[in-house]
Scaffold this motif. Structure first.
Motif, PDB file in Angstrom:
ATOM      1  N   UNK A   2       0.815  -1.080  -0.370  1.00 29.91           N
ATOM      2  CA  UNK A   2      -0.348   0.519  -0.260  1.00 29.91           C
ATOM      3  C   UNK A   2       0.628   1.244  -0.325  1.00 29.91           C
ATOM      4  N   UNK A   3       1.615   1.333   0.694  1.00 27.41           N
ATOM      5  CA  UNK A   3       2.814   2.192   0.769  1.00 27.41           C
ATOM      6  C   UNK A   3       3.661   2.805  -0.437  1.00 27.41           C
ATOM      7  N   UNK A   4       4.109   1.664  -0.904  1.00 22.79           N
ATOM      8  CA  UNK A   4       4.524   1.894  -2.464  1.00 22.79           C
ATOM      9  C   UNK A   4       3.525   2.740  -3.444  1.00 22.79           C
ATOM     10  N   UNK A   5       1.676   1.531  -3.063  1.00 23.48           N
ATOM     11  CA  UNK A   5       1.557   1.908  -4.357  1.00 23.48           C
ATOM     12  C   UNK A   5       2.124   0.823  -5.249  1.00 23.48           C
ATOM     13  N   UNK A   6       2.140  -0.305  -4.615  1.00 20.99           N
ATOM     14  CA  UNK A   6       2.803  -1.301  -5.647  1.00 20.99           C
ATOM     15  C   UNK A   6       1.507  -2.459  -6.582  1.00 20.99           C
ATOM     16  N   UNK A   7       1.706  -3.115  -7.121  1.00 19.37           N
ATOM     17  CA  UNK A   7       1.005  -4.199  -7.933  1.00 19.37           C
ATOM     18  C   UNK A   7      -0.080  -5.504  -7.297  1.00 19.37           C
ATOM     19  N   UNK A   8       1.555  -5.394  -6.801  1.00 18.09           N
ATOM     20  CA  UNK A   8       1.134  -6.544  -5.918  1.00 18.09           C
ATOM     21  C   UNK A   8       2.615  -7.269  -4.699  1.00 18.09           C
ATOM     22  N   UNK A   9       1.880  -8.164  -4.061  1.00 20.30           N
ATOM     23  CA  UNK A   9       3.072  -8.721  -3.219  1.00 20.30           C
ATOM     24  C   UNK A   9       2.460 -10.001  -2.715  1.00 20.30           C
ATOM     25  N   UNK A  10       3.921 -10.890  -2.954  1.00 20.19           N
ATOM     26  CA  UNK A  10       4.134 -12.205  -2.855  1.00 20.19           C
ATOM     27  C   UNK A  10       4.892 -12.699  -1.914  1.00 20.19           C
ATOM     28  N   UNK A  11       4.079 -13.784  -1.596  1.00 17.88           N
ATOM     29  CA  UNK A  11       4.911 -14.233  -0.245  1.00 17.88           C
ATOM     30  C   UNK A  11       4.860 -16.112  -0.587  1.00 17.88           C
ATOM     31  N   UNK A  12       6.246 -16.312   0.084  1.00 14.92           N
ATOM     32  CA  UNK A  12       6.179 -17.895   0.073  1.00 14.92           C
ATOM     33  C   UNK A  12       6.588 -18.205   1.275  1.00 14.92           C
ATOM     34  N   UNK A  13       6.267 -20.230   0.941  1.00 13.67           N
ATOM     35  CA  UNK A  13       6.533 -20.179   2.518  1.00 13.67           C
ATOM     36  C   UNK A  13       7.718 -21.469   2.420  1.00 13.67           C
ATOM     37  N   UNK A  14       8.096 -21.398   3.296  1.00 12.54           N
ATOM     38  CA  UNK A  14       9.765 -22.179   4.159  1.00 12.54           C
ATOM     39  C   UNK A  14      10.261 -22.527   3.047  1.00 12.54           C
ATOM     40  N   UNK A  15       9.890 -23.353   1.679  1.00 14.84           N
ATOM     41  CA  UNK A  15      10.636 -23.398   0.954  1.00 14.84           C
ATOM     42  C   UNK A  15      10.153 -23.233  -1.015  1.00 14.84           C
ATOM     43  N   UNK A  16       9.720 -22.234  -0.777  1.00 15.18           N
ATOM     44  CA  UNK A  16       9.374 -22.015  -1.701  1.00 15.18           C
ATOM     45  C   UNK A  16       8.247 -22.364  -2.842  1.00 15.18           C
ATOM     46  N   UNK A  17       7.821 -23.797  -2.883  1.00 15.75           N
ATOM     47  CA  UNK A  17       7.018 -24.282  -3.816  1.00 15.75           C
ATOM     48  C   UNK A  17       5.531 -24.127  -3.922  1.00 15.75           C
ATOM     49  N   UNK A  18       5.038 -22.495  -2.951  1.00 16.09           N
ATOM     50  CA  UNK A  18       4.216 -22.180  -2.779  1.00 16.09           C
ATOM     51  C   UNK A  18       4.277 -20.634  -2.828  1.00 16.09           C
ATOM     52  N   UNK A  19       3.146 -19.776  -3.579  1.00 16.96           N
ATOM     53  CA  UNK A  19       3.095 -18.623  -3.400  1.00 16.96           C
ATOM     54  C   UNK A  19       1.735 -18.000  -3.720  1.00 16.96           C
ATOM     55  N   UNK A  20       1.322 -16.653  -2.673  1.00 15.89           N
ATOM     56  CA  UNK A  20       0.468 -16.279  -2.184  1.00 15.89           C
ATOM     57  C   UNK A  20       0.924 -15.113  -2.455  1.00 15.89           C
ATOM     58  N   UNK A  21      -0.381 -14.512  -2.537  1.00 16.69           N
ATOM     59  CA  UNK A  21      -0.579 -12.637  -3.136  1.00 16.69           C
ATOM     60  C   UNK A  21      -1.327 -12.050  -1.901  1.00 16.69           C
ATOM     61  N   UNK A  22      -0.356 -11.094  -2.206  1.00 17.56           N
ATOM     62  CA  UNK A  22      -1.758  -9.802  -1.786  1.00 17.56           C
ATOM     63  C   UNK A  22      -2.321  -8.685  -2.763  1.00 17.56           C
ATOM     64  N   UNK A  23      -3.169  -7.963  -2.872  1.00 19.29           N
ATOM     65  CA  UNK A  23      -3.627  -7.339  -4.067  1.00 19.29           C
ATOM     66  C   UNK A  23      -3.346  -6.186  -3.701  1.00 19.29           C
ATOM     67  N   UNK A  24      -3.233  -4.891  -4.863  1.00 24.69           N
ATOM     68  CA  UNK A  24      -2.926  -3.736  -5.046  1.00 24.69           C
ATOM     69  C   UNK A  24      -3.806  -2.991  -3.518  1.00 24.69           C
TER      70      UNK A  24
END
Length: 450
Positions: free
Chosen positions: A227-249
């Motif tokens: 939100x503070x950067x006005x980014x298009x999205x945020x992406x986060x990974x679990x401990x070994x990065x076989x998954x990805x989850x998102x936050x929207x703009x």
């Protein structure tokens, strides 16, 4: 000899360090793997504090039965799988994925880059329990080389799947959760043209910023940064990065089934065929796949079952469009047959590029609406709870592919034993919130916590 898995769960062997997860256990798993899969075996690990000790243990087991070991260092599990598929006879990765910091584990990887099949995993276990490992004389033990640089092949392999500069003009915030994706996802997105910011990007097995499981609560910092950067999205990974989850703009957490649906819509517009997914996945995938001329097929819960079903269909000449789980673990058949969080982070760039400037929050608002309830309950006897729920709904249609799934026209509910922890997972879904909540309460009453 057993014909059932005893050590390995849905995604490898896991346990608490110093209790059920020890170097002795891992050494013997390495020896058993090396006995079954002689050849060159790649090993790697995530950032957990116990990882270095356990990776030495698995290497010792492999070396003593005559395998040559290639140490890929700290890297995401899908990066190791990508490299194994192209270069090696198998692999082992030391990781406990999303589990808390005190856990660690071992995943064993076959030559095709997928997690080893149940049949071969049972063969590894039988070797482990019998102790009948391949012997090597002093001049027959394996050798080791270090090849930490090979992760570059994975990074560029993803980038090359997309048009050059496709992310130009986009701003993305990456939260690797102090895990190995700190080495990969920011580079992937930068090379696609994105402006990349990071949070929790120091590799640290104490996980100071958040736990390895990327929950909405744990991603509050990511949301604020988006939100503070006005980014298009945020992406986060679990401990070994076989998954990805998102936050929207807007900084809102994207429910993983909605993420799956959005990317399914994008993929199925370009590639027709079957979408393969476990029985735990939202019906939204059926809706989106069907709208694009694709069908859906269900498997037991676990990425290995999805991946191997995809491979089986392709071997039978059937077109497969996509696959994945409703937890942010998605499988791209034109890339590799395992969950890949880095590929998912990159694909979201392509999704937004195809929408010609639409915000992620707006695109998500166009998906079919479902009310999805997810819950878990710790229990020493998950199988007993599954049986009790099965017995309590005698008049409903049942799907016993994995646990017990109650299937109604206007709702479904799944109760199954976790493959990684002593718990049952409960999932309920309906388009109607009241219908979903009523079915959920009925199940909770059976379990005894309603």
């Amino acid at each position: 000899m057993s014909n059932q898995k005893q050590l390995f769960g849905t995604n490898g062997v896991r346990g608490v360090i110093g209790e059920t997860m020890t170097p002795e256990l891992v050494l013997k798993i390495g020896a058993a793997l090396g006995t079954l899969r002689k050849g060159r075996i790649a090993v790697g690990r995530d950032t957990r504090t116990s990882g270095e000790a356990l990776v030495h243990a698995v290497k010792a087991g492999l070396l003593m039965v005559g395998c040559d070991v290639v140490d890929l260092g700290v890297l995401p599990t899908p990066a190791l799988q990508y490299i194994v598929r192209r270069h090696f006879d198998g692999g082992a990765v030391i990781t406990a994925s999303h589990n808390p910091p005190e856990y660690n584990g071992v995943k064993i990887i076959d030559a095709d880059g997928t997690e080893m099949s149940d049949e071969d995993t049972i063969a590894v276990e039988n070797l482990y329990f019998s102790g009948t490992f391949a012997g090597s004389s002093w001049d027959g033990v394996g050798s080791e080389v270090v090849a930490h640089h090979m992760v570059e092949e994975y990074i560029q392999g993803i980038v090359d799947l997309f048009p050059p500069g496709i992310g130009t003009g986009m701003t993305v915030v990456v939260d690797p959760g102090s895990g190995p994706a700190a080495l990969t996802t920011p580079l992937i997105l930068s090379r696609m043209g994105c402006r990349v910011h990071t949070i929790n990007a120091q590799m640290d097995g104490t996980f100071p910023g958040r736990l390895p499981e990327p929950t909405p609560e744990g991603l509050a910092g990511l949301s604020e940064m988006v939100k503070s950067l006005g980014a298009d999205y945020g992406v986060a990974h679990d401990g070994d990065a076989d998954r990805a989850v998102f936050v929207d703009d807007k900084g809102q957490y994207v429910e993983e089934n909605h993420e799956f649906a959005l990317i399914t819509d994008y993929v199925c517009k370009q590639r027709k065929g079957i979408v393969v997914t476990p029985v735990s996945t939202s019906r939204i995938i059926e809706d989106v796949a069907g709208a694009n001329g694709c069908s859906t097929e269900y498997t037991p819960v676990g990425s290995i079952y999805v991946a191997r079903r995809m491979l089986g269909l392709i071997e039978d000449g059937v077109s497969v469009a996509f696959g994945g789980e409703g937890n942010g673990g998605l499988i791209y058949p034109d890339h590799q047959f395992c969950r890949d969080g880095g590929m998912t982070a990159a694909t979201m760039v392509a999704v937004l590029a195809s929408r010609q400037g639409e915000k992620l929050s707006t695109v998500l608002g166009g998906l079919p609406a479902y009310h999805f309830i997810k819950e878990k309950q710790m229990t020493p006897e998950p199988a007993a709870i599954v049986r009790a729920v099965d017995a309590a709904f005698p008049d409903d249609r049942k799907d016993r592919t994995d646990g017990i799934k109650i299937v109604r026209d206007d709702a479904w509910a799944l109760v199954r034993a976790s493959g990684t922890e002593p718990m049952v997972r409960i999932m309920v879904e309906s388009r109607d919130k009241t219908v979903a909540e009523t079915l959920y309460r009925s199940i909770r009453q059976v379990i005894g916590t309603g």
